[in-house]
Design an enzyme around this catalytic site. Structure first.
Site, short mmCIF file in Angstrom:
data_model
loop_
_atom_site.label_atom_id
_atom_site.label_comp_id
_atom_site.label_asym_id
_atom_site.label_seq_id
_atom_site.Cartn_x
_atom_site.Cartn_y
_atom_site.Cartn_z
N CYS A 2 53.65 59.61 159.22
CA CYS A 2 52.89 58.73 158.34
C CYS A 2 53.31 57.27 158.51
O CYS A 2 54.45 56.99 158.85
CB CYS A 2 53.14 59.13 156.90
SG CYS A 2 52.79 60.84 156.56
N ARG A 28 51.88 56.39 166.02
CA ARG A 28 52.85 57.29 165.41
C ARG A 28 52.27 58.69 165.18
O ARG A 28 53.01 59.62 164.92
CB ARG A 28 53.33 56.71 164.08
CG ARG A 28 54.08 55.40 164.25
CD ARG A 28 54.32 54.76 162.91
NE ARG A 28 55.21 55.58 162.09
CZ ARG A 28 56.52 55.42 162.05
NH1 ARG A 28 57.09 54.48 162.74
NH2 ARG A 28 57.26 56.19 161.28
N TRP A 81 50.10 61.95 158.13
CA TRP A 81 50.32 63.10 159.02
C TRP A 81 50.62 64.26 158.09
O TRP A 81 51.67 64.29 157.43
CB TRP A 81 51.49 62.81 159.96
CG TRP A 81 51.71 63.82 161.04
CD1 TRP A 81 51.10 63.87 162.25
CD2 TRP A 81 52.64 64.91 161.02
NE1 TRP A 81 51.58 64.92 162.99
CE2 TRP A 81 52.52 65.58 162.25
CE3 TRP A 81 53.56 65.39 160.09
CZ2 TRP A 81 53.29 66.70 162.59
CZ3 TRP A 81 54.31 66.52 160.41
CH2 TRP A 81 54.17 67.14 161.64
N ASN A 107 55.71 57.85 152.42
CA ASN A 107 56.17 58.60 153.61
C ASN A 107 57.37 59.43 153.17
O ASN A 107 58.19 58.96 152.39
CB ASN A 107 56.66 57.65 154.70
CG ASN A 107 55.53 56.93 155.39
OD1 ASN A 107 54.35 57.18 155.12
ND2 ASN A 107 55.88 56.02 156.29
N GLY A 108 57.49 60.63 153.74
CA GLY A 108 58.64 61.47 153.39
C GLY A 108 58.17 62.72 152.66
O GLY A 108 56.97 63.03 152.65
N GLU A 488 62.57 68.36 180.74
CA GLU A 488 61.83 67.16 180.37
C GLU A 488 60.46 67.13 181.05
O GLU A 488 59.45 66.75 180.44
CB GLU A 488 62.67 65.91 180.71
CG GLU A 488 62.01 64.57 180.42
CD GLU A 488 61.60 64.37 178.97
OE1 GLU A 488 61.98 65.16 178.10
OE2 GLU A 488 60.85 63.40 178.72
N LYS A 492 56.91 66.98 179.01
CA LYS A 492 55.91 65.92 179.19
C LYS A 492 54.53 66.53 179.38
O LYS A 492 53.55 66.10 178.78
CB LYS A 492 56.23 65.04 180.41
CG LYS A 492 57.32 64.04 180.24
CD LYS A 492 56.99 62.83 179.40
CE LYS A 492 57.30 63.03 177.95
NZ LYS A 492 58.65 62.94 177.47
N GLU A 495 53.11 68.18 176.15
CA GLU A 495 52.68 67.34 175.03
C GLU A 495 51.47 66.48 175.36
O GLU A 495 50.64 66.25 174.49
CB GLU A 495 53.83 66.52 174.43
CG GLU A 495 54.49 65.54 175.33
CD GLU A 495 55.65 64.80 174.65
OE1 GLU A 495 55.73 64.75 173.42
OE2 GLU A 495 56.49 64.25 175.40
N HIS A 511 65.74 86.36 185.91
CA HIS A 511 66.19 87.18 184.78
C HIS A 511 65.04 87.45 183.81
O HIS A 511 65.29 87.74 182.64
CB HIS A 511 67.38 86.50 184.09
CG HIS A 511 68.56 86.36 185.00
ND1 HIS A 511 69.41 87.40 185.28
CD2 HIS A 511 68.98 85.31 185.75
CE1 HIS A 511 70.33 87.00 186.15
NE2 HIS A 511 70.08 85.74 186.46
N LYS A 610 55.07 60.09 166.66
CA LYS A 610 56.05 59.37 167.46
C LYS A 610 57.45 59.50 166.89
O LYS A 610 58.41 59.68 167.62
CB LYS A 610 55.64 57.89 167.54
CG LYS A 610 56.60 57.02 168.33
CD LYS A 610 56.60 57.41 169.80
CE LYS A 610 57.59 56.61 170.62
NZ LYS A 610 57.89 57.29 171.90
O1 M6R Z 1 62.99 58.86 168.34
P1 M6R Z 1 63.73 60.03 168.91
O2 M6R Z 1 64.21 59.78 170.29
O3 M6R Z 1 64.83 60.51 168.02
O4 M6R Z 1 62.66 61.19 168.97
C1 M6R Z 1 63.02 62.48 169.35
C2 M6R Z 1 61.81 63.31 169.70
O5 M6R Z 1 60.97 63.45 168.60
C3 M6R Z 1 61.01 62.71 170.86
O6 M6R Z 1 61.81 62.53 171.99
C4 M6R Z 1 59.82 63.62 171.22
O7 M6R Z 1 60.30 64.81 171.78
C5 M6R Z 1 58.86 62.91 172.18
N1 M6R Z 1 57.50 63.18 171.79
C6 M6R Z 1 59.00 63.35 173.57
O8 M6R Z 1 58.10 62.74 174.44
#
Ligand code: M6R
Length: 615
Positions: A2, A28, A81, A107-108, A488, A492, A495, A511, A610
């Site tokens: 949010c 975000r 959100w 927010n929260g 990683e 990527k 997502e 395995h 984000k």
């Molecule tokens: O702001 P942060 O680095 O703490 O965020 C951690 C994760 O939420 C962030 O890396 C998330 O996995 C990304 N969407 C990855 O691309």
């Protein structure tokens, strides 16, 4: 997650700054948006599901003339959100109370909202949403006996959970009350206007003079500025800071997507991460923000690297860096697991929290738990002044510049680079020789150019991506320091391209997961030159024997590795410690082009936010 924007002026219409602020927060992630405006006619609320553009259309048709929008010089706005209740118009913020005279954005999460709601319903208060936030709006209205700030304080004392809030009331024209606990809020001080936001990117278009609120702060905002108090009404003083980047840093600058821009920014971003931090003579790193003497460093027995998502993957790379360069036992920890596991950390341990945003709820909680248990704690954050950076009290800023795309790219490579500098410094206080230090330091200085070399391969990477863009399942394999890089790469593509992808340690395929391989499941194998590469080449053969097509990411000139795969992406030769950086940049471009060809919404992938400020 949010986003909050608030605007208070004597005469400037609030609607433009609010909508522009919301646009800056779109990255975000959100599913609905709304605005509440306060003027001579009282409070008007406009909400819409979907994008801010839809809300803007609604506002334009509701406030047809400039005179109409000029009536409202105070307002609050929000992108939601969904957590409690579906993403509907009724659940969108702002929420109102006091027969529409009070509006609130939040927010929260209010954890005791059900009990509070039951209490209010007994007093015949009617709720129109399923949210936790509406409870707080009614509570504030119930406590309002003429002093708005006191009413908000009293209401917040009833609340368990986290909040960043902004509230306006027709009973208190020309002022706004904001407060934070566990959810960031920053106040921008302009000329005759004051702006509030959950993220400084929504403020820089209007002013660069900002004040960051701390947990437990509550503030009265007027066009003249801000007065800050504790919840017990004691005045509090917070420094005014200057934001040191401008609007260009948060615009696309001719790129189709922020993600692509941020991938291309990496050489410059990494130059900033490294700048001024290499001591050539001592063959070590200068990291003043750590504030640790060689004696302090020598006394550390174990390193715990904490993070979530991409930051966790960077932390996993850290294990290899610190163990190989500094002989320091290192455990990467997923922050949510760590915080609830009653972790064994203490004065001999160094807990390093990795976070691009510096606001991730689980990582922040892990920092607090580590501090409570007496560990030495540092933050490795990108956002200057973020909560983790401040609470850790010492650390290393990435200086990678604002990262807008939800998919993290430059933060990963900057985190690995910063950890490499830390490992070099740590290593030089221990067993790493001057000669070895010189070798590592000079290779660190080459990182920006090495990354630029990978980016120059973009056309070839896009060509290979087109060949595999139809696949709905993919595997990413690597070993040693390239195992987290495989994780990683898989993250990527999941997502942003919505491709089901699994990242595995290469030997682990046998395995179980190998049962899933077929001609329809491409495997991306990380084959850059590191110890154990030949073993991964062997695993590639096992994949190809099951007809899985293989894309290799291999060191330029390694024709043997190239001969074992169907397609190869070449990355420049470097030391093993830097191989995850060059390999991941190639995987970022691969994921980007697959997503583009699949027509995905790259910068704001579905369901994602984000900055994950709830646990
Ligand atoms: O702001 P942060 O680095 O703490 O965020 C951690 C994760 O939420 C962030 O890396 C998330 O996995 C990304 N969407 C990855 O691309």
């Amino acid at each position: 997650m949010c986003g909050i924007v608030g605007f208070v002026s004597r005469s400037t219409p609030a609607v433009g700054p609010l909508v522009n602020g919301l646009r800056r927060l779109e990255y975000r992630g959100y599913d609905s948006a709304g605005v509440a405006l306060e003027g001579t006619a009282g409070i008007k609320v406009y909400k819409q599901t979907g994008k801010v553009a839809e809300l803007d259309k609604l506002l334009k048709s509701a406030l047809k003339t400039e005179a109409e929008s000029g009536e409202y010089a105070v307002g609050i706005a929000h992108t939601r959100w969904a957590t409690h209740g579906l993403p509907t118009r009724a659940n969108a913020h702002p929420h109102v109370a006091d027969d529409g005279r009070l509006a609130l954005v939040h927010n929260g999460i209010i954890e005791n909202y059900a009990a509070l709601r039951a209490g209010l319903e007994k007093r015949s208060i009617k709720f129109i949403s399923q949210t936790d936030t509406e409870v707080l709006a009614h509570l504030i209205a119930a406590f309002d006996k003429g002093d708005f700030l006191a009413a908000v304080s009293q209401a917040l004392k009833q609340v368990e959970g986290t909040y960043g809030i902004a509230s306006i009331s027709a009973r208190h024209p020309g002022e706004m009350i904001v407060a934070r606990k566990g959810s960031p809020l920053v106040i921008g001080l302009g000329e005759g206007e004051t702006v509030v936001a959950s993220d400084v990117s929504a403020i820089v278009a209007r002013t660069r003079q900002v004040v960051y609120l701390k947990d437990g702060d509550i503030a009265r905002i007027t066009p003249e500025g801000v007065q800050i108090y504790s919840l017990d009404n004691a005045p509090v003083s917070r420094d005014v800071q200057q934001v040191d980047w401008d609007l260009g840093a948060i615009e696309k600058g001719g790129f189709e997507h922020f993600m692509l821009k941020e991938i291309h920014e990496q050489p410059d971003a990494l130059r900033n991460t490294i700048r001024g931090r290499i001591d050539r003579q001592g063959a070590t790193a200068i990291l003043a923000g750590l504030n640790l003497s060689p004696r302090d460093l020598a006394a550390i027995r174990r390193l715990v690297v904490i993070g979530c998502g991409t930051s966790l993957h960077a932390g996993m790379v850290g294990k290899y860096l610190f163990e190989s360069l500094a002989d320091l036992p290192t455990s990467p920890e997923q922050a949510a697991e760590f915080r609830y596991s009653n972790p064994i950390v203490g004065p001999d341990d160094w807990a390093v929290a990795l976070s691009q945003s510096g606001e991730t709820a689980d990582t922040l909680a892990a920092v607090r738990e580590s501090i409570r248990k007496g560990a030495l704690v540092s933050g490795l954050c990108n956002v200057v002044g973020s909560t983790i950076a401040r609470e850790a009290g010492r650390g290393v800023y990435l200086h990678a510049g604002p990262e807008i795309s939800v998919a993290s790219t430059k933060a990963f490579t900057a985190q690995v680079t910063a950890m490499l500098l830390m490992a070099l410094k740590m290593g030089r206080t221990r067993r790493l020789s001057h000669e070895e230090g010189v070798r590592i330091a000079s290779e660190i200085e080459r990182i920006p150019d090495l990354v630029a070399d990978v980016i120059r391969e973009e056309d070839e990477i896009a060509r290979i991506a087109a060949k595999y863009a139809h696949a709905d399942d993919m595997f990413f394999i690597g070993r040693g320091i390239l195992y987290p890089a495989a994780l990683e790469g898989a993250l990527k593509i999941k997502e942003i391209a919505y491709v089901h992808a699994e990242g595995y340690q290469a030997a682990e395929l046998k395995h179980g997961p190998i049962a899933l391989l077929s001609a329809q499941t491409p495997v991306v194998a990380l084959l850059a030159d590191i110890p154990g590469k030949e073993k991964t080449v062997g695993n590639v053969q096992e994949c190809r024997a099951r007809q899985a097509p293989v894309v290799g990411v291999a060191t330029k000139g390694d024709d043997d590795a190239a001969a074992q795969v169907d397609d190869v992406i070449f990355v420049p030769r470097t030391i093993p410690e830097i191989s995850p950086i060059v390999s991941v940049v190639a995987l970022q471009l691969f994921a980007y082009h697959v997503a583009r060809l699949r027509g995905c919404e790259i910068d704001q992938p579905r369901n994602l936010a984000k900055s994950v400020t709830v646990e």
